[in-house]
Write a protein that holds these residues in place. Structure first.
Motif, PDB file in Angstrom:
ATOM      1  N   GLY A  62       0.787  -1.236   0.000  1.00  0.00           N
ATOM      2  CA  GLY A  62       0.000   0.000   0.000  1.00  0.00           C
ATOM      3  C   GLY A  62       0.814   1.279   0.000  1.00  0.00           C
ATOM      4  N   THR A  94       1.192   1.111  -7.394  1.00  0.00           N
ATOM      5  CA  THR A  94       0.271   1.058  -8.534  1.00  0.00           C
ATOM      6  C   THR A  94      -0.171   2.462  -8.925  1.00  0.00           C
ATOM      7  OG1 THR A  94      -0.395  -1.138  -7.851  1.00  0.00           O
ATOM      8  CG2 THR A  94      -1.867  -0.015  -9.388  1.00  0.00           C
ATOM      9  N   SER A  95      -0.426   3.312  -7.924  1.00  0.00           N
ATOM     10  CA  SER A  95      -0.820   4.694  -8.252  1.00  0.00           C
ATOM     11  C   SER A  95       0.284   5.369  -9.061  1.00  0.00           C
ATOM     12  CB  SER A  95      -1.059   5.493  -6.967  1.00  0.00           C
ATOM     13  OG  SER A  95      -2.009   4.862  -6.167  1.00  0.00           O
ATOM     14  N   LYS A 100       5.175  -7.234  -4.039  1.00  0.00           N
ATOM     15  CA  LYS A 100       5.996  -6.899  -2.865  1.00  0.00           C
ATOM     16  C   LYS A 100       6.713  -8.154  -2.344  1.00  0.00           C
ATOM     17  CE  LYS A 100       4.197  -2.662  -2.611  1.00  0.00           C
ATOM     18  NZ  LYS A 100       3.112  -2.659  -3.569  1.00  0.00           N
TER      19      LYS A 100
HETATM   20  N1  LIG Z   1       0.262  10.410  -3.202  1.00  0.00           N
HETATM   21  C1  LIG Z   1      -0.792   9.874  -2.612  1.00  0.00           C
HETATM   22  N2  LIG Z   1      -1.614  10.621  -1.859  1.00  0.00           N
HETATM   23  C2  LIG Z   1      -2.665  10.085  -1.217  1.00  0.00           C
HETATM   24  N3  LIG Z   1      -3.011   8.815  -1.303  1.00  0.00           N
HETATM   25  C3  LIG Z   1      -2.227   8.002  -2.033  1.00  0.00           C
HETATM   26  C4  LIG Z   1      -1.077   8.487  -2.730  1.00  0.00           C
HETATM   27  N4  LIG Z   1      -0.507   7.455  -3.376  1.00  0.00           N
HETATM   28  C5  LIG Z   1      -1.258   6.372  -3.113  1.00  0.00           C
HETATM   29  N5  LIG Z   1      -2.282   6.683  -2.301  1.00  0.00           N
HETATM   30  C6  LIG Z   1      -3.315   5.774  -1.745  1.00  0.00           C
HETATM   31  O1  LIG Z   1      -2.656   4.699  -1.118  1.00  0.00           O
HETATM   32  C7  LIG Z   1      -3.381   3.508  -1.298  1.00  0.00           C
HETATM   33  C8  LIG Z   1      -2.426   2.440  -1.824  1.00  0.00           C
HETATM   34  O2  LIG Z   1      -1.958   2.839  -3.077  1.00  0.00           O
HETATM   35  P1  LIG Z   1      -1.488   1.812  -4.206  1.00  0.00           P
HETATM   36  O3  LIG Z   1      -2.531   0.784  -4.445  1.00  0.00           O
HETATM   37  O4  LIG Z   1      -1.037   2.622  -5.341  1.00  0.00           O
HETATM   38  O5  LIG Z   1      -0.250   1.139  -3.455  1.00  0.00           O
HETATM   39  P2  LIG Z   1       0.509  -0.212  -3.833  1.00  0.00           P
HETATM   40  O6  LIG Z   1       1.889  -0.061  -3.326  1.00  0.00           O
HETATM   41  O7  LIG Z   1       0.332  -0.522  -5.263  1.00  0.00           O
HETATM   42  O8  LIG Z   1      -0.332  -1.263  -2.959  1.00  0.00           O
HETATM   43  P3  LIG Z   1      -0.264  -2.862  -3.021  1.00  0.00           P
HETATM   44  O9  LIG Z   1       0.747  -3.273  -2.005  1.00  0.00           O
HETATM   45  O10 LIG Z   1      -1.651  -3.278  -2.670  1.00  0.00           O
HETATM   46  O11 LIG Z   1       0.129  -3.235  -4.420  1.00  0.00           O
HETATM   47  C9  LIG Z   1      -4.513   3.820  -2.250  1.00  0.00           C
HETATM   48  O12 LIG Z   1      -5.695   3.913  -1.495  1.00  0.00           O
HETATM   49  C10 LIG Z   1      -4.182   5.169  -2.836  1.00  0.00           C
HETATM   50  O13 LIG Z   1      -5.346   5.929  -3.042  1.00  0.00           O
END
Ligand SMILES: Nc1ncnc2c1ncn2[C@@H]1O[C@H](COP(=O)(O)OP(=O)(O)OP(=O)(O)O)[C@@H](O)[C@H]1O
Ligand SMILES: [Mg+2]
Length: 402
Positions: free
Chosen positions: A153, A157-158, A265
């Motif tokens: 998290g 992905t974002s 991860k």
């Molecule tokens: N810059 C940001 N500002 C606010 N919220 C964010 C930001 N970047 C990501 N998030 C929030 O954090 C959460 C996790 O983001 P994301 O799914 O991109 O992470 P991830 O590393 O891909 O997670 P996972 O381990 O599930 O693959 C999401 O709810 C997203 O809306």
């Protein structure tokens, strides 16, 4: 779009000429300029169009083919020659090279070998060419960017989706995203794409994989970004092996100017393969103890391979979120400069994810999108525009270093 190489082939055998034509037609970076079935006519055919590469098959009549190669190299010295033959005849290969052929490939032509040979010939050509400013012109190389998280998290992905969509906006780019979070990935959800094919289909067809098939397996988003999603069934994650991924990334590099890899991860063998094949590794962290401790551990692991270590750029996400760890403390703990900072903007990022829209369309002016646009420019080695510089100085460049 990538630069297209115009290719002319001469091969009196219909069967082998057709086989080569099929391989070439599957390559987006290639334009089949001319096909000729007679050695005697080839020089005249290509004198009109001057292709970027002339492919000469030796097998129908070796003597005529070798003579043609020396004639081509003296009359059209700027057209590089690629000789091909199914026979492993060392003397003929040597003679072809002595007569002026620059490259040699064995038939049946292996796609990866062909791509490498064409790329060498293209490099050889561009090194010799001068641009209007008198400097040697360099053609676009592909850039493979792996996005690696320091805990669940953290924002991988974002960042991967928004970076990919931003890169795809540039008319000179051709960008694709591969979701390598094989079990739980959600890049398809973030882009609201219902893909017909996934990495599992690609893995199942790996032996007959060509660029046409591979490109058909990617779904295109309205932003211009293409996506190769993770398998639909979780149990199919195991179908994707390291050698599959090597092949897929290798082939996609030839078609796309930018490839973004959203890793899992778990530091799985496919993740490690992706890290090895990447040009840059964006290691995403946040200002919390778990994330920073994992960054230190991951850097120590990556440092065991010098080539990996050098590619790492630390990205701090969600800056401005409440924390008692300062940026300077984080940088000191990590022992490596922080390359980029992305601000915290919970509502807009969450909503764009839930709407399945990249920020670029959902909220193009938001701070996170501005920061990611700056990051895209920095990764591409472009100077930030003054306005972008001003904005990202608050968020992006406090510690930003190359
Ligand atoms: N810059 C940001 N500002 C606010 N919220 C964010 C930001 N970047 C990501 N998030 C929030 O954090 C959460 C996790 O983001 P994301 O799914 O991109 O992470 P991830 O590393 O891909 O997670 P996972 O381990 O599930 O693959 C999401 O709810 C997203 O809306
Ligand atoms: Mg993710």
């Amino acid at each position: 779009m990538r630069d297209v190489q115009r290719i002319a082939i001469v091969d009196p055998s219909d069967t082998s000429r057709e086989a080569l034509r099929n391989v070439l037609l599957g390559m987006e970076s290639v334009w089949l300029e001319a096909e000729c079935a007679r050695y005697e006519f080839f020089l005249e055919v290509i004198s009109q169009s001057i292709p970027d590469v002339a492919v000469v098959s030796l097998d129908s009549d070796q003597a005529k083919a070798l003579q043609l190669i020396s004639q081509l190299s003296s009359e059209l010295p700027d057209v590089p020659i690629l000789a091909i033959s199914a026979r492993g005849d060392g003397q003929a290969i040597l003679q072809a090279l002595r007569n002026g052929a620059r490259e040699f490939l064995t038939v049946p032509v292996v796609l990866e070998e062909l791509l490498k040979a064409l790329s060498r010939l293209q490099r050889g050509r561009t090194n010799g060419e001068k641009g209007s400013n008198g400097e040697a012109q360099t053609k676009t190389e592909s850039l493979v960017i792996a996005v690696l998280g320091s805990r669940g998290g953290v924002g991988c992905t974002s960042i991967a989706v928004n970076l990919g969509a931003t890169l795809a906006q540039d008319a000179h780019h051709n960008a694709a995203l591969i979701d390598l979070d094989l079990a739980l990935g959600d890049a398809d959800v973030a882009l609201d794409l219902m893909a017909d094919y996934t990495l599992a289909d690609v893995a199942l067809n790996i032996d007959r994989l060509d660029l046409q098939f591979l490109r058909r397996s990617l779904s295109k988003h309205a932003s211009g970004l293409s996506l190769l999603p993770h398998p639909v069934q979780m149990e199919d994650a195991g179908l994707i092996r390291e050698d599959h991924l090597q092949r897929v990334i290798g082939l996609l590099r030839a078609s796309y100017s930018h490839l973004v890899l959203d890793l899992s991860k778990s530091f799985s063998p496919t993740d490690v393969t992706a890290l090895r094949m990447a040009d840059l590794i964006l290691l995403v962290a946040q200002l919390d103890l778990t994330s920073l401790r994992n960054v230190v551990r991951m850097l120590a692991t990556l440092a065991t391979e010098e080539a990996l270590d050098k590619k790492v750029r630390i990205i701090l996400n969600r800056i401005g979120n409440e924390t008692d760890i300062s940026l300077s403390k984080a940088e000191e703990t990590i022992g490596k400069p922080i390359y980029w900072q992305i601000p915290n903007e919970s509502k807009v990022v969450m909503e764009s994810r839930n709407h399945g829209m990249p920020l670029l369309t959902f909220a193009p002016k938001c701070k996170v999108q501005q920061s990611i646009a700056g990051l895209a420019q920095a990764l591409c080695g472009k100077e930030l525009q003054p306005a972008a510089k001003e904005k990202s100085s608050r968020w992006g460049t406090l510690f930003s270093r190359k």
